[in-house]
Design a protein around this motif. Structure first.
Motif: not given
Length: 253
Positions: A176-178, A204, A239, A243-244
């Motif tokens: 989860d990137p959040q 990722v 993503i 944006a990483r």
């Protein structure tokens, strides 16, 4: 004893010696078929006569029962894989069993041909299953550790429905990137380097490299809980690269 006694048996078999039949891994069998072998025979000590306290021949037996069902799931004849138990002194029995197995494989024909599966289709199928071997061994670890005392239990130990469900419910892992804090725990522990990440970079998972072993899920710190298990649903796309980057808040006032 077959060689020492100068007993004759088919020259079409290639012997691979291992310390114990339990050393033969599911991956080894699938790799043999992927490399074009028409059949695989595993010979082990008689059950309950193992020289090791692990009784590896029981592990070999349950592995073979599972693999035969997997072969059938892929459309291959499960008779291409066989296991038999005998004493090292039974050279005559070994030659008889081996010759009979090789005759059976000859009747079946080259792997894939008898099942009307072309090589361009067969190898990708086998390679895909080989990637899932760690997941399969984790999902079926309790059954694989069983000691089957009665031969009558062999046929129904693994069922076709069970194997179909095993592959239809394959678990995937997604970060989860959040929630990812780029702690790099999963990045460092992944056994196949399927996680792309780095310092201050949201991690990722490369789904093409992932072997579904669950290591990332286990090592992700509970306070983050960034790794999710997904079953029966597509994995969200990664993503964008731009944006990483994680921007840390400065402690300076």
């Amino acid at each position: 004893m077959a060689g020492v006694s100068r007993l004759q048996y088919t020259t079409e078999m290639r012997l691979v010696r291992v310390m114990c039949s339990g050393r033969v891994d599911l991956e080894f069998v699938l790799r043999a078929f992927a490399n074009g072998m028409d059949g695989v025979f595993i010979g082990g000590c008689r059950l309950d006569e193992c020289n090791y306290i692990t009784h590896g021949n029981y592990h070999a037996l349950t592995m073979v029962l599972l693999c035969r069902k997997i072969l059938a799931h892929m459309g291959l004849n499960p008779e291409r894989l066989s296991i038999d138990f005998m004493s090292s002194s039974e050279g005559m029995l070994f030659t008889e069993v081996v010759d009979e197995f090789c005759k059976k494989i000859k009747d079946l024909g080259p792997v894939g041909n008898g099942e009307e599966i072309g090589p361009d289709e067969l190898k990708p199928r086998l390679d895909e299953v080989r990637k899932l071997v760690p997941y399969i061994k984790i999902a079926k670890r309790e059954k694989l550790a069983s000691r089957l005392e009665n031969e009558e239990d062999y046929d129904g130990f693994f069922t076709s429905d069970e194997i179909d469900k095993l592959f239809s419910d394959v678990i995937s892992y997604h970060i989860d990137p959040q929630k990812c804090q780029a702690c790099m725990m999963c990045y460092r522990q992944c056994p196949v380097e399927a996680i792309e990440g780095g310092k201050n970079r949201i991690h990722v998972i490369d789904q093409d490299k992932c072997i579904k072993c669950g290591t990332c899920f286990e090592v992700c710190p509970p306070r983050f809980g960034a790794v999710n298990q997904i079953s029966g649903e597509p994995v969200p796309p990664p993503i964008p690269e731009e944006a990483r980057t994680i921007v840390r808040k400065s402690n300076k006032k």
